[in-house]
Write a protein that holds these residues in place. Structure first.
Motif, PDB file in Angstrom:
ATOM      1  N   GLU A  58       0.826  -1.204   0.000  1.00 38.89           N
ATOM      2  CA  GLU A  58       0.000   0.000   0.000  1.00 38.89           C
ATOM      3  C   GLU A  58       0.865   1.260   0.000  1.00 38.89           C
ATOM      4  O   GLU A  58       0.607   2.205  -0.743  1.00 38.89           O
ATOM      5  N   ASP A 137      -6.357   6.709   1.501  1.00 39.50           N
ATOM      6  CA  ASP A 137      -6.502   5.269   1.701  1.00 39.50           C
ATOM      7  C   ASP A 137      -6.408   4.584   0.354  1.00 39.50           C
ATOM      8  O   ASP A 137      -6.879   5.110  -0.661  1.00 39.50           O
ATOM      9  N   ARG A 139      -6.570   0.468  -1.366  1.00 37.08           N
ATOM     10  CA  ARG A 139      -6.756  -0.970  -1.160  1.00 37.08           C
ATOM     11  C   ARG A 139      -6.074  -1.688  -2.315  1.00 37.08           C
ATOM     12  O   ARG A 139      -6.241  -1.310  -3.481  1.00 37.08           O
ATOM     13  N   ASP A 141      -4.987  -5.564  -4.039  1.00 37.36           N
ATOM     14  CA  ASP A 141      -5.289  -6.997  -4.056  1.00 37.36           C
ATOM     15  C   ASP A 141      -4.011  -7.803  -3.869  1.00 37.36           C
ATOM     16  O   ASP A 141      -2.924  -7.249  -3.667  1.00 37.36           O
ATOM     17  N   THR A 147      -7.299  -1.704  -5.984  1.00 35.78           N
ATOM     18  CA  THR A 147      -8.705  -2.023  -6.227  1.00 35.78           C
ATOM     19  C   THR A 147      -9.640  -0.911  -5.781  1.00 35.78           C
ATOM     20  O   THR A 147     -10.812  -0.895  -6.179  1.00 35.78           O
ATOM     21  N   GLU A 148      -9.166   0.017  -4.957  1.00 37.59           N
ATOM     22  CA  GLU A 148      -9.981   1.154  -4.518  1.00 37.59           C
ATOM     23  C   GLU A 148      -9.058   2.254  -4.031  1.00 37.59           C
ATOM     24  O   GLU A 148      -8.027   1.990  -3.412  1.00 37.59           O
TER      25      GLU A 148
END
Length: 155
Positions: A58, A137, A139, A141, A147-148
């Protein structure tokens, strides 16, 4: 002249025992002195400093994306912006990955602007030439693809 008399065997035995005790006592005292002296301890080298922690997927994604966003917003021409957009899109699971922009937050409740996709957001950066948001933030995978994405307005 006087004639010497033979010493008694008991006297000789006592003399011999005395010498033995003195000899043994001397050995023990030397032994105690050598035992009492501490042995030199090997000098321990300081442990090497721990290696810096590797950034998580991340953190790495945030760093790269911030660079892409700035590159797109500050590009001098459309072609360089489009190539940066294509590079940035390769980090996402697909071009329709949702991008949420927080417009208000109170007591843990967030209000978002109208949801958009990463493709639309990157083109928005290219058109406006302003990067007004930062990544709050992300996200990722299992394959390391985003993914977000959640953004916030810079203050």
């Amino acid at each position: 002249m006087k004639k010497r008399t033979a010493k008694s065997p008991l006297s000789r035995l006592m003399t011999l025992a005395l010498f033995c005790l003195l000899a043994m006592g001397a050995c023990k005292s030397k032994k105690k002195v050598t035992e009492a002296a501490p042995e030199p301890q090997p000098v321990e080298e300081p442990a090497p400093a721990p290696a810096p922690a590797q950034p998580s997927a991340e953190e790495e994604a945030v760093s790269k994306l911030e660079n892409y966003f700035n590159s797109i917003a500050n590009s001098s021409n459309v072609n360089s912006a489009n190539s940066s957009i294509q590079e940035a899109l390769s980090m996402f699971a697909n071009q329709q990955t949702p991008v949420l922009i927080v417009i208000y937050e109170e007591n843990g409740m967030k209000d978002y602007d109208e949801p958009t996709t990463i493709e639309k957001y990157l083109n928005y950066l290219k058109d406006t030439k302003k990067n007004l948001n930062f990544i709050s933030d992300v996200r990722v995978d299992n394959n390391g693809r985003v993914t977000e994405l959640e953004l916030r307005r810079r203050r």
